[in-house]
Write an enzyme that holds these catalytic residues in place. Structure first.
Site, PDB file in Angstrom:
ATOM      1  N   SER A  25       0.805  -1.228   0.000  1.00 58.16           N
ATOM      2  CA  SER A  25       0.000   0.000   0.000  1.00 58.16           C
ATOM      3  C   SER A  25       0.838   1.278   0.000  1.00 58.16           C
ATOM      4  O   SER A  25       0.490   2.232  -0.702  1.00 58.16           O
ATOM      5  CB  SER A  25      -0.969  -0.011   1.187  1.00 58.16           C
ATOM      6  OG  SER A  25      -1.908  -1.027   0.999  1.00 58.16           O
TER       7      SER A  25
ATOM      8  N   THR B 176      -6.092  -3.445   7.428  1.00 57.57           N
ATOM      9  CA  THR B 176      -6.041  -4.764   6.786  1.00 57.57           C
ATOM     10  C   THR B 176      -6.139  -5.861   7.840  1.00 57.57           C
ATOM     11  O   THR B 176      -6.450  -5.582   9.017  1.00 57.57           O
ATOM     12  CB  THR B 176      -4.793  -4.861   5.865  1.00 57.57           C
ATOM     13  OG1 THR B 176      -4.851  -6.096   5.161  1.00 57.57           O
ATOM     14  CG2 THR B 176      -3.479  -4.773   6.615  1.00 57.57           C
TER      15      THR B 176
ATOM     16  N   LYS C 180     -10.532  -5.382  10.260  1.00 60.48           N
ATOM     17  CA  LYS C 180     -11.571  -4.618   9.551  1.00 60.48           C
ATOM     18  C   LYS C 180     -12.891  -4.542  10.312  1.00 60.48           C
ATOM     19  O   LYS C 180     -13.600  -3.533  10.244  1.00 60.48           O
ATOM     20  CB  LYS C 180     -11.803  -5.211   8.162  1.00 60.48           C
ATOM     21  CG  LYS C 180     -10.619  -4.966   7.246  1.00 60.48           C
ATOM     22  CD  LYS C 180     -10.786  -5.599   5.893  1.00 60.48           C
ATOM     23  CE  LYS C 180      -9.477  -5.488   5.142  1.00 60.48           C
ATOM     24  NZ  LYS C 180      -9.554  -6.052   3.801  1.00 60.48           N
TER      25      LYS C 180
ATOM     26  N   GLY D  36     -13.926 -18.540   2.849  1.00 53.20           N
ATOM     27  CA  GLY D  36     -13.629 -17.572   3.909  1.00 53.20           C
ATOM     28  C   GLY D  36     -14.814 -16.666   4.179  1.00 53.20           C
ATOM     29  O   GLY D  36     -15.601 -16.361   3.267  1.00 53.20           O
TER      30      GLY D  36
ATOM     31  N   ASN E 147     -16.846 -21.484   4.928  1.00 53.54           N
ATOM     32  CA  ASN E 147     -15.845 -21.047   5.909  1.00 53.54           C
ATOM     33  C   ASN E 147     -15.496 -22.174   6.877  1.00 53.54           C
ATOM     34  O   ASN E 147     -16.307 -23.048   7.170  1.00 53.54           O
ATOM     35  CB  ASN E 147     -16.403 -19.858   6.709  1.00 53.54           C
ATOM     36  CG  ASN E 147     -15.305 -19.126   7.452  1.00 53.54           C
ATOM     37  OD1 ASN E 147     -14.254 -18.863   6.900  1.00 53.54           O
ATOM     38  ND2 ASN E 147     -15.541 -18.818   8.725  1.00 53.54           N
ATOM     39  N   ARG E 148     -14.231 -22.123   7.368  1.00 55.20           N
ATOM     40  CA  ARG E 148     -13.766 -23.111   8.353  1.00 55.20           C
ATOM     41  C   ARG E 148     -14.710 -23.101   9.561  1.00 55.20           C
ATOM     42  O   ARG E 148     -15.164 -24.141  10.021  1.00 55.20           O
ATOM     43  CB  ARG E 148     -12.337 -22.730   8.746  1.00 55.20           C
ATOM     44  CG  ARG E 148     -11.645 -23.637   9.693  1.00 55.20           C
ATOM     45  CD  ARG E 148     -10.215 -23.221   9.880  1.00 55.20           C
ATOM     46  NE  ARG E 148     -10.074 -21.865  10.402  1.00 55.20           N
ATOM     47  CZ  ARG E 148      -8.911 -21.269  10.629  1.00 55.20           C
ATOM     48  NH1 ARG E 148      -7.799 -21.881  10.367  1.00 55.20           N
ATOM     49  NH2 ARG E 148      -8.869 -20.046  11.106  1.00 55.20           N
ATOM     50  N   THR E 149     -15.005 -21.923  10.071  1.00 58.46           N
ATOM     51  CA  THR E 149     -15.970 -21.802  11.177  1.00 58.46           C
ATOM     52  C   THR E 149     -17.339 -21.566  10.541  1.00 58.46           C
ATOM     53  O   THR E 149     -17.673 -20.456  10.129  1.00 58.46           O
ATOM     54  CB  THR E 149     -15.588 -20.621  12.093  1.00 58.46           C
ATOM     55  OG1 THR E 149     -14.195 -20.733  12.407  1.00 58.46           O
ATOM     56  CG2 THR E 149     -16.412 -20.599  13.362  1.00 58.46           C
TER      57      THR E 149
ATOM     58  N   LYS F 268     -20.053 -18.621  10.909  1.00 57.90           N
ATOM     59  CA  LYS F 268     -19.836 -17.291  10.316  1.00 57.90           C
ATOM     60  C   LYS F 268     -20.402 -17.217   8.899  1.00 57.90           C
ATOM     61  O   LYS F 268     -20.986 -16.204   8.510  1.00 57.90           O
ATOM     62  CB  LYS F 268     -18.330 -16.988  10.254  1.00 57.90           C
ATOM     63  CG  LYS F 268     -17.721 -16.603  11.579  1.00 57.90           C
ATOM     64  CD  LYS F 268     -16.434 -15.823  11.284  1.00 57.90           C
ATOM     65  CE  LYS F 268     -15.352 -16.101  12.273  1.00 57.90           C
ATOM     66  NZ  LYS F 268     -14.035 -15.616  11.809  1.00 57.90           N
TER      67      LYS F 268
ATOM     68  N   GLY G 105      -4.590 -11.306  -6.386  1.00 55.01           N
ATOM     69  CA  GLY G 105      -5.382 -10.125  -6.020  1.00 55.01           C
ATOM     70  C   GLY G 105      -4.658  -8.801  -6.184  1.00 55.01           C
ATOM     71  O   GLY G 105      -5.074  -7.811  -5.584  1.00 55.01           O
TER      72      GLY G 105
HETATM   73  P1  NDP Z   1      -9.861 -12.084   8.396  1.00 56.81           P
HETATM   74  O1  NDP Z   1      -8.776 -12.292   9.382  1.00 56.81           O
HETATM   75  O2  NDP Z   1     -10.972 -11.157   8.718  1.00 56.81           O
HETATM   76  O3  NDP Z   1     -10.528 -13.507   8.006  1.00 56.81           O
HETATM   77  C1  NDP Z   1      -9.724 -14.604   7.699  1.00 56.81           C
HETATM   78  C2  NDP Z   1     -10.551 -15.713   7.068  1.00 56.81           C
HETATM   79  O4  NDP Z   1      -9.665 -16.751   6.646  1.00 56.81           O
HETATM   80  C3  NDP Z   1     -11.554 -16.352   8.014  1.00 56.81           C
HETATM   81  O5  NDP Z   1     -12.696 -16.710   7.266  1.00 56.81           O
HETATM   82  C4  NDP Z   1     -10.799 -17.600   8.493  1.00 56.81           C
HETATM   83  O6  NDP Z   1     -11.658 -18.657   8.899  1.00 56.81           O
HETATM   84  C5  NDP Z   1     -10.068 -18.002   7.243  1.00 56.81           C
HETATM   85  N1  NDP Z   1      -8.855 -18.796   7.463  1.00 56.81           N
HETATM   86  C6  NDP Z   1      -7.693 -18.393   8.025  1.00 56.81           C
HETATM   87  N2  NDP Z   1      -6.784 -19.397   8.002  1.00 56.81           N
HETATM   88  C7  NDP Z   1      -7.392 -20.462   7.411  1.00 56.81           C
HETATM   89  C8  NDP Z   1      -6.970 -21.780   7.091  1.00 56.81           C
HETATM   90  N3  NDP Z   1      -5.739 -22.218   7.381  1.00 56.81           N
HETATM   91  N4  NDP Z   1      -7.855 -22.594   6.482  1.00 56.81           N
HETATM   92  C9  NDP Z   1      -9.093 -22.157   6.173  1.00 56.81           C
HETATM   93  N5  NDP Z   1      -9.557 -20.909   6.447  1.00 56.81           N
HETATM   94  C10 NDP Z   1      -8.711 -20.071   7.062  1.00 56.81           C
HETATM   95  O7  NDP Z   1      -9.089 -11.634   7.040  1.00 56.81           O
HETATM   96  P2  NDP Z   1      -9.649 -10.767   5.837  1.00 56.81           P
HETATM   97  O8  NDP Z   1     -11.001 -11.268   5.480  1.00 56.81           O
HETATM   98  O9  NDP Z   1      -9.506  -9.328   6.111  1.00 56.81           O
HETATM   99  O10 NDP Z   1      -8.593 -11.100   4.658  1.00 56.81           O
HETATM  100  C11 NDP Z   1      -8.609 -12.336   3.985  1.00 56.81           C
HETATM  101  C12 NDP Z   1      -7.554 -12.359   2.886  1.00 56.81           C
HETATM  102  O11 NDP Z   1      -7.827 -11.427   1.854  1.00 56.81           O
HETATM  103  C13 NDP Z   1      -6.141 -12.043   3.334  1.00 56.81           C
HETATM  104  O12 NDP Z   1      -5.252 -12.950   2.711  1.00 56.81           O
HETATM  105  C14 NDP Z   1      -5.877 -10.648   2.811  1.00 56.81           C
HETATM  106  O13 NDP Z   1      -4.499 -10.420   2.580  1.00 56.81           O
HETATM  107  C15 NDP Z   1      -6.657 -10.681   1.526  1.00 56.81           C
HETATM  108  N6  NDP Z   1      -7.070  -9.362   1.059  1.00 56.81           N
HETATM  109  C16 NDP Z   1      -6.638  -8.912  -0.162  1.00 56.81           C
HETATM  110  C17 NDP Z   1      -7.048  -7.701  -0.650  1.00 56.81           C
HETATM  111  C18 NDP Z   1      -6.596  -7.224  -1.968  1.00 56.81           C
HETATM  112  O14 NDP Z   1      -6.814  -6.037  -2.254  1.00 56.81           O
HETATM  113  N7  NDP Z   1      -6.005  -8.042  -2.811  1.00 56.81           N
HETATM  114  C19 NDP Z   1      -7.949  -6.818   0.119  1.00 56.81           C
HETATM  115  C20 NDP Z   1      -8.341  -7.404   1.366  1.00 56.81           C
HETATM  116  C21 NDP Z   1      -7.901  -8.614   1.811  1.00 56.81           C
HETATM  117  P3  NDP Z   1     -12.259 -18.719  10.404  1.00 56.81           P
HETATM  118  O15 NDP Z   1     -13.429 -17.789  10.411  1.00 56.81           O
HETATM  119  O16 NDP Z   1     -12.615 -20.131  10.583  1.00 56.81           O
HETATM  120  O17 NDP Z   1     -11.143 -18.246  11.336  1.00 56.81           O
END
Ligand code: NDP
Length: 270
Positions: free
Chosen positions: A16, A61, A65, A126, A150-152, A155, A236
């Site tokens: 960024s 990020t 959020k 996710g 989603n894993r959980t 949600k 992305g």
């Molecule tokens: P959050 O921390 O809010 O959510 C993370 C999500 O990933 C949850 O649904 C979580 O599941 C899941 N997760 C994490 N680890 C695992 C795993 N090992 N196996 C399965 N599911 C998993 O993150 P964000 O939603 O803010 O961001 C998600 C992704 O998007 C990131 O990689 C971020 O870098 C990317 N991103 C890219 C953007 C771009 O402009 N290109 C903009 C915004 C985000 P659970 O609920 O079960 O914990």
């Protein structure tokens, strides 16, 4: 100096600052834009310190959020529906929230990648802060259906129930995904940040456009998609630049040019 930043954890990978420096240069604006690592239990304190130091705005990020949404004084209707904020403007000490993730993804898919979303069957992996931000803008493009896995599981069920008034959305656990192909798969998990790929049936990728929100030439999701007969595979980076362009417009009132910025970043990260 006009102070801006991106706050997250982890944050070392963030592009960024480079993107906003290029946008600012386009219009001859002088800004500072830094990366700030907030402790997982210290987002609010980090924000307060940055605002006290004279911040005019900042991006948020992973994983803050939703916390950012709770912190703002006011937000746009878009961020309000998402209950997730990735851009904050500071005015007279008050925090105004916006979410530019959805418009960033849609602009990348439709304008840069020339993809049609209307009538498509979409699977989102996710259900975190970013999925909350992208669901409404995607639904406004009238896909046939969006499956959120989603894993959980609870949600994704909650998101499906909240967004079903805007279009057809179904919630699942990751372990419930069937091996039936869809048109578009969006990896919105943060698993790629740890070098991991969620375990899902390979058959779902056959013939699909597979889009990882994470950027880089060979994320684990992209490797998986290529190995499982995806039609097209992308990271992305385009979304990153497009969501930053909308954040820039929210702060400065001018939408910057994005194509050249995507091209120059692509050369540095590939
Ligand atoms: P959050 O921390 O809010 O959510 C993370 C999500 O990933 C949850 O649904 C979580 O599941 C899941 N997760 C994490 N680890 C695992 C795993 N090992 N196996 C399965 N599911 C998993 O993150 P964000 O939603 O803010 O961001 C998600 C992704 O998007 C990131 O990689 C971020 O870098 C990317 N991103 C890219 C953007 C771009 O402009 N290109 C903009 C915004 C985000 P659970 O609920 O079960 O914990």
């Amino acid at each position: 100096m006009n102070k801006y930043a991106v706050i997250g954890n982890p944050i070392h990978h963030s592009l960024s600052p480079t993107i906003h420096a290029q946008f600012a240069k386009q219009i001859g604006l002088s800004i500072s834009y830094e990366k700030i690592l907030a402790p997982l239990d210290g987002f609010t304190v980090t924000v307060k310190n940055f605002v006290s130091a004279g911040a005019l705005g900042f991006n948020i990020t992973v994983p803050f959020k939703v916390e950012a949404y709770d912190l703002v004084d006011e937000c746009t209707s878009n961020a309000n529906i998402a209950s997730s904020v990735n851009t904050i403007k500071v005015e007279n000490g008050a925090l105004y929230g916006e979410n530019t993730d959805g418009i960033g993804l849609v602009n990348d898919l439709c304008n840069n990648l020339q993809q049609l979303i209307k009538g498509k069957d979409i699977l989102i992996l996710g259900a975190g802060g970013t999925t909350q931000g992208i669901l409404l803008p995607l639904l406004e493009c009238q896909p046939e259906r969006i499956l959120v896995a989603n894993r959980t599981k609870v949600k994704s069920l909650k998101l499906a129930s909240k967004y079903s008034k805007y279009g057809k959305v179904c919630g699942f656990g990751l372990n419930q995904i069937k091996a039936k192909p869809v048109d578009i798969i969006i990896n919105a998990t943060s698993a790629s940040l740890d070098g991991k790929m969620p375990e899902i049936p390979s058959g779902v990728a056959a013939g699909a456009l597979c889009y990882d929100l994470m950027y880089g030439r060979q994320t684990p999701f992209m490797q998986w998609a290529r190995a499982n007969s995806a039609l097209e595979v992308t990271d992305g980076l385009g979304m990153l630049v497009e969501q930053a362009a909308s954040a820039f417009a929210f702060w400065h009132g001018i939408t910057p040019e994005t194509k050249q910025v995507i091209k120059s970043l692509r050369e540095t990260i590939d």
